[in-house]
Write a protein that holds these residues in place. Structure first.
Motif, PDB file in Angstrom:
ATOM      1  N   SER A  90       7.948  14.928  -1.991  1.00  0.00           N
ATOM      2  CA  SER A  90       7.980  15.270  -3.417  1.00  0.00           C
ATOM      3  C   SER A  90       7.452  16.666  -3.714  1.00  0.00           C
ATOM      4  O   SER A  90       6.684  17.235  -2.938  1.00  0.00           O
ATOM      5  N   THR A  91       7.881  17.199  -4.851  1.00  0.00           N
ATOM      6  CA  THR A  91       7.408  18.482  -5.367  1.00  0.00           C
ATOM      7  C   THR A  91       6.722  18.230  -6.701  1.00  0.00           C
ATOM      8  O   THR A  91       7.325  17.630  -7.603  1.00  0.00           O
ATOM      9  N   ILE A  92       5.478  18.674  -6.813  1.00  0.00           N
ATOM     10  CA  ILE A  92       4.669  18.382  -7.997  1.00  0.00           C
ATOM     11  C   ILE A  92       4.156  19.695  -8.562  1.00  0.00           C
ATOM     12  O   ILE A  92       3.772  20.596  -7.824  1.00  0.00           O
ATOM     13  N   MET A  93       4.176  19.811  -9.883  1.00  0.00           N
ATOM     14  CA  MET A  93       3.809  21.073 -10.537  1.00  0.00           C
ATOM     15  C   MET A  93       2.485  20.912 -11.265  1.00  0.00           C
ATOM     16  O   MET A  93       2.261  19.907 -11.946  1.00  0.00           O
ATOM     17  N   ALA A  94       1.633  21.921 -11.119  1.00  0.00           N
ATOM     18  CA  ALA A  94       0.378  21.948 -11.874  1.00  0.00           C
ATOM     19  C   ALA A  94       0.610  22.786 -13.121  1.00  0.00           C
ATOM     20  O   ALA A  94       1.067  23.923 -13.023  1.00  0.00           O
ATOM     21  N   VAL A  95       0.337  22.217 -14.272  1.00  0.00           N
ATOM     22  CA  VAL A  95       0.524  22.953 -15.531  1.00  0.00           C
ATOM     23  C   VAL A  95      -0.783  22.939 -16.313  1.00  0.00           C
ATOM     24  O   VAL A  95      -1.574  22.003 -16.208  1.00  0.00           O
ATOM     25  N   PRO A  96      -1.028  24.011 -17.082  1.00  0.00           N
ATOM     26  CA  PRO A  96      -2.285  24.079 -17.837  1.00  0.00           C
ATOM     27  C   PRO A  96      -2.374  22.929 -18.830  1.00  0.00           C
ATOM     28  O   PRO A  96      -1.376  22.543 -19.442  1.00  0.00           O
ATOM     29  N   ILE A  97      -3.553  22.397 -18.947  1.00  0.00           N
ATOM     30  CA  ILE A  97      -3.808  21.407 -19.987  1.00  0.00           C
ATOM     31  C   ILE A  97      -3.914  22.188 -21.283  1.00  0.00           C
ATOM     32  O   ILE A  97      -4.614  23.185 -21.353  1.00  0.00           O
ATOM     33  N   THR A  98      -3.151  21.767 -22.285  1.00  0.00           N
ATOM     34  CA  THR A  98      -3.169  22.513 -23.546  1.00  0.00           C
ATOM     35  C   THR A  98      -4.547  22.407 -24.179  1.00  0.00           C
ATOM     36  O   THR A  98      -5.187  21.347 -24.137  1.00  0.00           O
ATOM     37  N   ALA A 113       0.832  -1.199   0.000  1.00  0.00           N
ATOM     38  CA  ALA A 113       0.000   0.000   0.000  1.00  0.00           C
ATOM     39  C   ALA A 113       0.863   1.245   0.000  1.00  0.00           C
ATOM     40  O   ALA A 113       1.974   1.245   0.530  1.00  0.00           O
ATOM     41  N   ALA A 114       0.359   2.309  -0.601  1.00  0.00           N
ATOM     42  CA  ALA A 114       1.022   3.608  -0.543  1.00  0.00           C
ATOM     43  C   ALA A 114      -0.029   4.638  -0.171  1.00  0.00           C
ATOM     44  O   ALA A 114      -1.119   4.669  -0.736  1.00  0.00           O
ATOM     45  N   SER A 115       0.321   5.473   0.787  1.00  0.00           N
ATOM     46  CA  SER A 115      -0.585   6.513   1.265  1.00  0.00           C
ATOM     47  C   SER A 115       0.100   7.857   1.088  1.00  0.00           C
ATOM     48  O   SER A 115       1.241   8.027   1.539  1.00  0.00           O
ATOM     49  N   ALA A 116      -0.574   8.796   0.400  1.00  0.00           N
ATOM     50  CA  ALA A 116       0.037  10.103   0.134  1.00  0.00           C
ATOM     51  C   ALA A 116      -0.842  11.224   0.652  1.00  0.00           C
ATOM     52  O   ALA A 116      -2.073  11.130   0.602  1.00  0.00           O
ATOM     53  N   GLN A 117      -0.206  12.274   1.174  1.00  0.00           N
ATOM     54  CA  GLN A 117      -0.921  13.448   1.680  1.00  0.00           C
ATOM     55  C   GLN A 117      -0.304  14.715   1.097  1.00  0.00           C
ATOM     56  O   GLN A 117       0.910  14.794   0.942  1.00  0.00           O
ATOM     57  N   VAL A 118      -1.152  15.691   0.823  1.00  0.00           N
ATOM     58  CA  VAL A 118      -0.668  17.004   0.404  1.00  0.00           C
ATOM     59  C   VAL A 118      -0.188  17.734   1.656  1.00  0.00           C
ATOM     60  O   VAL A 118      -0.938  17.875   2.627  1.00  0.00           O
ATOM     61  N   LYS A 119       1.063  18.165   1.627  1.00  0.00           N
ATOM     62  CA  LYS A 119       1.635  18.904   2.764  1.00  0.00           C
ATOM     63  C   LYS A 119       1.375  20.398   2.577  1.00  0.00           C
ATOM     64  O   LYS A 119       1.110  21.116   3.530  1.00  0.00           O
ATOM     65  N   LYS A 120       1.454  20.842   1.340  1.00  0.00           N
ATOM     66  CA  LYS A 120       1.225  22.262   1.019  1.00  0.00           C
ATOM     67  C   LYS A 120       0.762  22.356  -0.420  1.00  0.00           C
ATOM     68  O   LYS A 120       1.464  21.891  -1.335  1.00  0.00           O
ATOM     69  N   ALA A 121      -0.410  22.927  -0.632  1.00  0.00           N
ATOM     70  CA  ALA A 121      -0.933  23.102  -1.981  1.00  0.00           C
ATOM     71  C   ALA A 121      -0.739  24.551  -2.396  1.00  0.00           C
ATOM     72  O   ALA A 121      -1.324  25.448  -1.790  1.00  0.00           O
ATOM     73  N   GLY A 122       0.099  24.793  -3.369  1.00  0.00           N
ATOM     74  CA  GLY A 122       0.301  26.142  -3.883  1.00  0.00           C
ATOM     75  C   GLY A 122      -0.353  26.284  -5.242  1.00  0.00           C
ATOM     76  O   GLY A 122      -0.884  25.306  -5.780  1.00  0.00           O
ATOM     77  N   ARG A 123      -0.319  27.476  -5.804  1.00  0.00           N
ATOM     78  CA  ARG A 123      -0.952  27.685  -7.105  1.00  0.00           C
ATOM     79  C   ARG A 123      -0.187  26.915  -8.179  1.00  0.00           C
ATOM     80  O   ARG A 123      -0.766  26.294  -9.053  1.00  0.00           O
ATOM     81  N   THR A 124       1.127  26.941  -8.076  1.00  0.00           N
ATOM     82  CA  THR A 124       1.953  26.270  -9.082  1.00  0.00           C
ATOM     83  C   THR A 124       2.524  24.951  -8.557  1.00  0.00           C
ATOM     84  O   THR A 124       2.482  23.940  -9.233  1.00  0.00           O
ATOM     85  N   LEU A 125       3.044  24.984  -7.331  1.00  0.00           N
ATOM     86  CA  LEU A 125       3.729  23.810  -6.789  1.00  0.00           C
ATOM     87  C   LEU A 125       2.979  23.226  -5.595  1.00  0.00           C
ATOM     88  O   LEU A 125       2.483  23.961  -4.738  1.00  0.00           O
ATOM     89  N   THR A 126       2.928  21.918  -5.558  1.00  0.00           N
ATOM     90  CA  THR A 126       2.327  21.195  -4.442  1.00  0.00           C
ATOM     91  C   THR A 126       3.373  20.255  -3.861  1.00  0.00           C
ATOM     92  O   THR A 126       4.078  19.575  -4.602  1.00  0.00           O
ATOM     93  N   VAL A 127       3.482  20.256  -2.531  1.00  0.00           N
ATOM     94  CA  VAL A 127       4.436  19.383  -1.857  1.00  0.00           C
ATOM     95  C   VAL A 127       3.663  18.261  -1.167  1.00  0.00           C
ATOM     96  O   VAL A 127       2.669  18.520  -0.471  1.00  0.00           O
ATOM     97  N   CYS A 128       4.084  17.025  -1.411  1.00  0.00           N
ATOM     98  CA  CYS A 128       3.397  15.862  -0.839  1.00  0.00           C
ATOM     99  C   CYS A 128       4.370  14.994  -0.035  1.00  0.00           C
ATOM    100  O   CYS A 128       5.550  14.923  -0.347  1.00  0.00           O
ATOM    101  N   THR A 129       3.826  14.339   0.978  1.00  0.00           N
ATOM    102  CA  THR A 129       4.554  13.269   1.657  1.00  0.00           C
ATOM    103  C   THR A 129       3.796  11.971   1.396  1.00  0.00           C
ATOM    104  O   THR A 129       2.572  11.977   1.250  1.00  0.00           O
ATOM    105  N   ALA A 130       4.535  10.871   1.342  1.00  0.00           N
ATOM    106  CA  ALA A 130       3.889   9.584   1.098  1.00  0.00           C
ATOM    107  C   ALA A 130       4.667   8.472   1.782  1.00  0.00           C
ATOM    108  O   ALA A 130       5.898   8.526   1.862  1.00  0.00           O
ATOM    109  N   ASP A 131       3.946   7.500   2.300  1.00  0.00           N
ATOM    110  CA  ASP A 131       4.563   6.325   2.909  1.00  0.00           C
ATOM    111  C   ASP A 131       4.145   5.073   2.148  1.00  0.00           C
ATOM    112  O   ASP A 131       3.000   4.968   1.698  1.00  0.00           O
ATOM    113  N   ALA A 132       5.064   4.132   2.038  1.00  0.00           N
ATOM    114  CA  ALA A 132       4.756   2.828   1.439  1.00  0.00           C
ATOM    115  C   ALA A 132       4.778   1.767   2.531  1.00  0.00           C
ATOM    116  O   ALA A 132       5.652   1.795   3.402  1.00  0.00           O
TER     117      ALA A 132
END
Lengths: 141, 141, 141, 141
Positions: free
Chosen positions: C114-122, C79-98
């Motif tokens: 992890s650092t995850i980026m939200a980008v516009p769908i073309t 199993a893997a469980s992930a949580q958003v630590k900080k949701a920003g307009r551009t960048l979202t930081v998540c923690t996850a445990d396996a």
């Protein structure tokens, strides 16, 4: 930075080097560089390297970094060298190494891999911010 | 690895290169390499590089790694190059880059900074483990 | 994901859990989960968590992640469980445990930051992309 | 640490909290905490947490860490909370959060994931090192 005597010794497109003398402010009791000081100078060098490839109306923020501490070492001069690995429109990735210099011999003490974000300078601050950012972040005033 | 057609193209003291052809197993619908595949090959290359500097009675385990994804890219061949940054008695730090190769042109798609641990091979497994580890980890059998 | 039998077992605003049975595709010879498989599922869970807080016209890209491997373990379910630590307009930081789950007992085997980026769908892909992204990334089809 | 007024406010098996007042030594011109200061206090808290689970004849060294900077913030008090995620014989993995506290409200400003190594205290230093390490690293003397 001025109180530490830091000097921006190399500035090219995509890379910088910063050197500063060892001082009690940077070292632990054993004369080795403090992890916090190493990290701060690696972050500073990485930010300056990112600034050399950023658009003129952008300032930079550190998103995150990882540092591996490779070896404790003492010396007379402490240097950090940073290079842009990938310059994107929003995000820039940098690598940086920290060195202890003793008798002209360099020894790598730590390495950083960082993600830096370019953000617009807000209009009100536009006239002076690039300059003040540069001063604050990259030039030992 | 054999099913993927991976090949250990360079092995020197402290560095290795692995190359494998692009295949639907490695790519997403858009033809770009999958992050999981990139990471697995970077980890494999780093582990192999660490193995080249490890004592003969040690096997290696990945303690942790950080990967920055720099650019999506497609190509005919996917390569990962890893170098030992610091070889310690217990811990080895490696850097590694992943490339997409297209028309002989290499483009960096990701970079890894990792910490790898050398642990004793347990006696019962001693006779065959180095070899089987090498086979399992570094040679596409 | 379908061939692995993965299942999105929890989806809330800012968090997801993914479970899948142990299988030879995920494990090494010793029955332990492969680092590559652990990383891929942690990345998938983190991306799904980030997607739950992203605007509807955005898709997400992994900028970078760090994984610490904590313990090898075997089990019946992974199993893997992930949580958003900080949701920003551009960048979202998540923690996850396996986790490896065996006889109803969970054991943490790895953790990711992890650092995850939200980008516009073309535009051209706008009508179907959110859905296909969700399908491709978060639902075992 | 004494000059900064840091205080070890919580110490339990596997976790610590450190609090210190905002001061010009910790902040940039804008009143926000300096990344270097945030990192140093997160590292300190993580090291102290690792020390709570280390054997009495061991001292600890930071192998590597990753920090994500989540939000700039100002306040009256700056706190760092660290927890042991996995205590191993040689390596301990910690997570830590940094907070700015203002009007009793806490806001997370950064998060760290670190790897810390326990190493034997050398015989000559054995009698005083645990204590001095504790003093040097975890108690604002």
């Amino acid at each position: 930075m001025s109180t530490l005597g830091a000097e921006l010794t190399v500035v090219v497109q995509g890379g910088v080097e910063i050197r500063l003398p060892f001082s009690p402010n940077l070292t632990q009791r054993d004369g080795y560089l403090h992890a916090g000081a190493i990290t701060a100078v690696l972050d500073l060098a990485s930010g300056c390297a990112a600034l050399t490839v950023a658009a003129g109306d952008k300032k930079i923020l550190t998103v995150e970094f990882k540092v591996n501490f490779l070896a404790p070492d003492a010396g007379e001069v402490f240097a950090a060298s940073a290079q842009v690995k990938k310059a994107g429109r929003t995000l820039t990735v940098c690598t940086a190494d920290a060195f202890a210099v003793s008798d002209g011999r360099e020894k790598v003490v730590a390495t950083m891999l960082s993600t830096i974000m370019a953000v617009p300078i807000t209009p009100a601050k536009k006239q002076t911010s690039v300059h003040s950012l540069a001063l604050r972040r990259c030039v030992p005033t």
